[in-house]
Design an enzyme around this catalytic site. Structure first.
Site, PDB file in Angstrom:
ATOM      1  N   HIS A   5       0.372  -1.694   0.037  1.00 17.38           N
ATOM      2  CA  HIS A   5       0.041  -0.336   0.166  1.00 17.38           C
ATOM      3  C   HIS A   5       0.803   0.768  -0.056  1.00 17.38           C
ATOM      4  CE1 HIS A   5      -3.295   2.400   1.088  1.00 17.38           C
ATOM      5  NE2 HIS A   5      -2.683   3.297   2.424  1.00 17.38           N
ATOM      6  N   CYS A  23      -4.113   3.466  -4.693  1.00 12.14           N
ATOM      7  CA  CYS A  23      -3.422   3.925  -4.297  1.00 12.14           C
ATOM      8  C   CYS A  23      -2.336   4.474  -4.710  1.00 12.14           C
ATOM      9  CB  CYS A  23      -3.328   3.457  -2.607  1.00 12.14           C
ATOM     10  SG  CYS A  23      -2.285   1.797  -2.997  1.00 12.14           S
TER      11      CYS A  23
END
Length: 329
Positions: free
Chosen positions: A94, A206
């Protein structure tokens, strides 16, 4: 010279493009923008609240024009809170951005992620209440005070990549708010013809937000450190040219002319349903993989429209590749 026959041909070609939505497709298909963020379907419930301590609408703090703002690239394994460093071993990462105001010492974290968690952003819910699959795939930016150094540095990355002025940061904040309001849905997959080949659809997640944000900062004059190298996670699907199927109304609504297609799409997505007992979940995954790898098919949802992907080897692949930081103008 007789121009009428040529004119007739041109008219027919133009009409063909207008009547056939596939004939005028631009690859990769552009990600659809919206005038504003609509309310999510009431059916959609988040297991973990979105942006609990920050601004869920992506509004940015204001800086003084001559402030010096340090910019950080931040990475951590997906679901680190639940599995620790496990997914880092598979390069499932992430991404986020950190900011530090040198005058005030205040730190900020900026993330773009799913409102209803990753599974809901990747596959819909199949319910008995409606024939149409229910999608809970909104994504948005969240900015909040502080940087959790331990979270980002212990199992991931926390590295300074750039400096910008307060004025540049404020201009970036205007861009970020506009981007957040108009880019409303999360897209997990990158769809291509082959590894490194022609792209059919780009992801919107992301990682793509961070890359896009860094490029905007570069255009605004932020100075990036070219010695820093950053890799980003992508999950790829590989197929021959996708076939356009229609939207929810034309496939599942009262004007649908192909009930077998609607049934097949529901059956395909039923193998990817969340919240199943472990035995059922394993059975569903096996059935799903058989559909993708053996039957070479995948139903794909993009821009709120459905596509058929004629899958081919290697079918699915995860990559962790570099995206270069913006250089000098």
């Amino acid at each position: 010279m007789e121009y009428q026959p040529l004119l007739n041909v041109l008219v027919l070609l133009a009409l063909g493009v207008l009547l056939d939505p596939v004939a005028s497709i631009m690859w990769p298909v552009p990600y659809k923008r919206f005038q504003s963020r609509p309310k999510a379907d009431p059916y959609c419930k988040a297991l973990y609240p979105f942006c609990p301590t920050g601004n869920p609408e992506g509004g940015m703090p204001k800086m003084q024009s001559d402030d010096v703002i340090e910019v950080f690239a931040m990475k951590a394994p997906v679901w680190e809170f639940k599995f620790g460093n496990l997914l880092a071993k598979f390069d499932i990462i992430h991404d986020a951005i950190g900011f530090r105001n040198n005058r005030t010492g205040q730190n900020y974290t900026m993330e773009w992620y799913e409102l209803f968690q990753l599974g809901n952003s990747t596959f819909p819910h199949i319910t008995s209440e409606t024939p149409t699959p229910v999608w809970c795939n909104q994504g948005a930016a969240c900015i909040y005070d502080t940087i959790d150094d331990q979270h980002w540095a212990a199992n991931g990355t926390l590295v300074k990549v750039a400096e910008m002025t307060g004025d540049q940061f404020n201009k970036f904040g205007v861009w970020a708010k506009g981007d957040n309001d108009t880019g409303i849905y999360y897209e997990t997959w990158t769809v291509e013809d082959s590894p490194g080949g022609k792209m059919w659809f780009d992801s919107y997640d992301c990682a793509s937000f961070v890359v896009r944000a860094f490029n905007v900062m570069g255009l605004m004059g932020a100075k990036f450190n070219q010695s820093v190298h950053l890799n980003y996670t992508r999950i790829h699907l590989y197929c021959d040219e996708p076939q356009y199927l229609g939207n929810a109304s034309t496939i599942f609504g009262p004007i649908s002319v192909n009930n077998s297609l609607a049934t097949d799409i529901r059956a395909f997505y039923s193998n990817f349903q969340p919240h199943q007992p472990i035995v059922s979940a394993i059975q569903s995954v096996i059935q799903a993989l058989e559909t993708v790898f053996s039957e070479n098919k995948f139903y794909f949802f993009y821009n709120y429209e459905y596509w058929f992907l004629p899958m081919k080897a290697p079918h699915i692949k995860l990559t962790y590749t570099e995206a270069k930081l913006p250089g000098p103008k």
